[in-house]
Design a protein around this motif. Sequence first.
Motif, PDB file in Angstrom:
ATOM      1  N   LEU A 126       0.832  -1.204   0.000  1.00 54.71           N
ATOM      2  CA  LEU A 126       0.000   0.000   0.000  1.00 54.71           C
ATOM      3  C   LEU A 126       0.867   1.256   0.000  1.00 54.71           C
ATOM      4  O   LEU A 126       0.605   2.204  -0.736  1.00 54.71           O
ATOM      5  CB  LEU A 126      -0.933   0.011   1.213  1.00 54.71           C
ATOM      6  N   LYS A 127       1.896   1.252   0.837  1.00 53.73           N
ATOM      7  CA  LYS A 127       2.777   2.426   0.933  1.00 53.73           C
ATOM      8  C   LYS A 127       3.609   2.599  -0.328  1.00 53.73           C
ATOM      9  O   LYS A 127       3.835   3.719  -0.777  1.00 53.73           O
ATOM     10  CB  LYS A 127       3.667   2.308   2.169  1.00 53.73           C
ATOM     11  N   ASP A 128       4.076   1.491  -0.907  1.00 53.54           N
ATOM     12  CA  ASP A 128       4.892   1.559  -2.127  1.00 53.54           C
ATOM     13  C   ASP A 128       4.105   2.101  -3.310  1.00 53.54           C
ATOM     14  O   ASP A 128       4.585   2.930  -4.060  1.00 53.54           O
ATOM     15  CB  ASP A 128       5.463   0.178  -2.485  1.00 53.54           C
ATOM     16  N   LYS A 129       2.872   1.632  -3.475  1.00 55.43           N
ATOM     17  CA  LYS A 129       2.053   2.062  -4.618  1.00 55.43           C
ATOM     18  C   LYS A 129       1.473   3.451  -4.401  1.00 55.43           C
ATOM     19  O   LYS A 129       1.175   4.154  -5.349  1.00 55.43           O
ATOM     20  CB  LYS A 129       0.933   1.061  -4.883  1.00 55.43           C
ATOM     21  N   ASP A 130       1.264   3.820  -3.129  1.00 58.08           N
ATOM     22  CA  ASP A 130       0.727   5.139  -2.788  1.00 58.08           C
ATOM     23  C   ASP A 130      -0.525   5.465  -3.604  1.00 58.08           C
ATOM     24  O   ASP A 130      -0.648   6.535  -4.200  1.00 58.08           O
ATOM     25  CB  ASP A 130       1.797   6.214  -2.978  1.00 58.08           C
ATOM     26  N   ASP A 131      -1.452   4.514  -3.636  1.00 56.78           N
ATOM     27  CA  ASP A 131      -2.682   4.632  -4.421  1.00 56.78           C
ATOM     28  C   ASP A 131      -3.873   4.611  -3.459  1.00 56.78           C
ATOM     29  O   ASP A 131      -4.150   3.589  -2.839  1.00 56.78           O
ATOM     30  CB  ASP A 131      -2.753   3.468  -5.413  1.00 56.78           C
ATOM     31  N   ASP A 132      -4.564   5.739  -3.361  1.00 50.35           N
ATOM     32  CA  ASP A 132      -5.687   5.830  -2.429  1.00 50.35           C
ATOM     33  C   ASP A 132      -6.767   4.792  -2.719  1.00 50.35           C
ATOM     34  O   ASP A 132      -7.387   4.262  -1.798  1.00 50.35           O
ATOM     35  CB  ASP A 132      -6.292   7.235  -2.434  1.00 50.35           C
ATOM     36  N   GLU A 133      -7.023   4.502  -3.976  1.00 52.08           N
ATOM     37  CA  GLU A 133      -8.048   3.503  -4.324  1.00 52.08           C
ATOM     38  C   GLU A 133      -7.703   2.138  -3.735  1.00 52.08           C
ATOM     39  O   GLU A 133      -8.580   1.416  -3.272  1.00 52.08           O
ATOM     40  CB  GLU A 133      -8.234   3.402  -5.838  1.00 52.08           C
ATOM     41  N   LEU A 134      -6.433   1.797  -3.751  1.00 53.33           N
ATOM     42  CA  LEU A 134      -5.993   0.525  -3.172  1.00 53.33           C
ATOM     43  C   LEU A 134      -6.195   0.538  -1.655  1.00 53.33           C
ATOM     44  O   LEU A 134      -6.636  -0.453  -1.072  1.00 53.33           O
ATOM     45  CB  LEU A 134      -4.523   0.266  -3.531  1.00 53.33           C
ATOM     46  N   TRP A 135      -5.902   1.681  -1.017  1.00 57.35           N
ATOM     47  CA  TRP A 135      -6.131   1.822   0.417  1.00 57.35           C
ATOM     48  C   TRP A 135      -7.619   1.663   0.740  1.00 57.35           C
ATOM     49  O   TRP A 135      -7.983   1.042   1.731  1.00 57.35           O
ATOM     50  CB  TRP A 135      -5.661   3.197   0.910  1.00 57.35           C
ATOM     51  N   LEU A 136      -8.468   2.228  -0.111  1.00 56.62           N
ATOM     52  CA  LEU A 136      -9.908   2.173   0.126  1.00 56.62           C
ATOM     53  C   LEU A 136     -10.465   0.762  -0.026  1.00 56.62           C
ATOM     54  O   LEU A 136     -11.413   0.386   0.665  1.00 56.62           O
ATOM     55  CB  LEU A 136     -10.640   3.128  -0.822  1.00 56.62           C
ATOM     56  N   LYS A 137      -9.880  -0.028  -0.918  1.00 61.28           N
ATOM     57  CA  LYS A 137     -10.360  -1.395  -1.162  1.00 61.28           C
ATOM     58  C   LYS A 137      -9.820  -2.403  -0.152  1.00 61.28           C
ATOM     59  O   LYS A 137     -10.360  -3.495  -0.025  1.00 61.28           O
ATOM     60  CB  LYS A 137      -9.957  -1.846  -2.570  1.00 61.28           C
ATOM     61  N   THR A 138      -8.765  -2.045   0.560  1.00 70.17           N
ATOM     62  CA  THR A 138      -8.102  -2.966   1.480  1.00 70.17           C
ATOM     63  C   THR A 138      -8.668  -2.830   2.891  1.00 70.17           C
ATOM     64  O   THR A 138      -8.874  -1.720   3.379  1.00 70.17           O
ATOM     65  CB  THR A 138      -6.580  -2.685   1.513  1.00 70.17           C
ATOM     66  N   THR A 139      -8.915  -3.960   3.537  1.00 76.83           N
ATOM     67  CA  THR A 139      -9.301  -3.940   4.951  1.00 76.83           C
ATOM     68  C   THR A 139      -8.034  -3.671   5.758  1.00 76.83           C
ATOM     69  O   THR A 139      -7.085  -4.450   5.715  1.00 76.83           O
ATOM     70  CB  THR A 139      -9.922  -5.285   5.376  1.00 76.83           C
ATOM     71  N   LEU A 140      -8.025  -2.550   6.463  1.00 78.36           N
ATOM     72  CA  LEU A 140      -6.828  -2.086   7.151  1.00 78.36           C
ATOM     73  C   LEU A 140      -6.784  -2.549   8.600  1.00 78.36           C
ATOM     74  O   LEU A 140      -7.816  -2.795   9.218  1.00 78.36           O
ATOM     75  CB  LEU A 140      -6.769  -0.556   7.105  1.00 78.36           C
ATOM     76  N   MET A 141      -5.560  -2.642   9.120  1.00 75.82           N
ATOM     77  CA  MET A 141      -5.338  -3.027  10.522  1.00 75.82           C
ATOM     78  C   MET A 141      -4.457  -1.980  11.198  1.00 75.82           C
ATOM     79  O   MET A 141      -3.416  -1.609  10.654  1.00 75.82           O
ATOM     80  CB  MET A 141      -4.632  -4.384  10.599  1.00 75.82           C
ATOM     81  N   PRO A 142      -4.824  -1.518  12.391  1.00 81.74           N
ATOM     82  CA  PRO A 142      -3.985  -0.562  13.118  1.00 81.74           C
ATOM     83  C   PRO A 142      -2.719  -1.220  13.674  1.00 81.74           C
ATOM     84  O   PRO A 142      -2.723  -2.399  14.019  1.00 81.74           O
ATOM     85  CB  PRO A 142      -4.865  -0.097  14.275  1.00 81.74           C
TER      86      PRO A 142
END
Length: 178
Positions: A126-142
Amino acid sequence: GAQVSYLDSYPLSEYSMYGAVPLHEIKHRLLEYRRAGMLDRVKMLLLTNCTFDGVVYNVEKIMMECLAIKPDLIFLWDEAWFAFAGFHPTYRKRTAMYNARTLEARFLSDKYRETYAGFQKTLKKLKDKDDDELWLKTTLMPDPDLVKVRVYATQSTHKTLTSLRQGSMIHVYDQEFR
């Protein structure tokens, strides 16, 4: 001194009302602030959990994904119409205080740390691609080393519980509360 940023809820046109603010919308706004270098200015997320019309959030999912983007985010849940929820096993799991306790215990567990270690590969992508759409589609963990559970809930006792006057309660579950 607060600067408010309003989020759009989804319309339920056939019922002439509005639903909740979608998680996608919340994450998108947080990512916009991050990209603009202003995420540090975001302090709190206020949402109405259980509207007058009965719309209820998945509180756990909202808090998990938002804390993955901003680990010290404060949540204020307006549960004015939801004070009864703590007394029912189905609804209790959708309340702010239940989820605050649950998430704090989860973040302290070895099992969560192991799962988060596996999530690190996804986070790197996610950090490497720096693509907000990918962040939005991914279930994130703190990150369990950074996250703070800071949750407040307001309830209007006179709306759903016995109260002789207009009474309200503020519930606090904040690891930083002094």
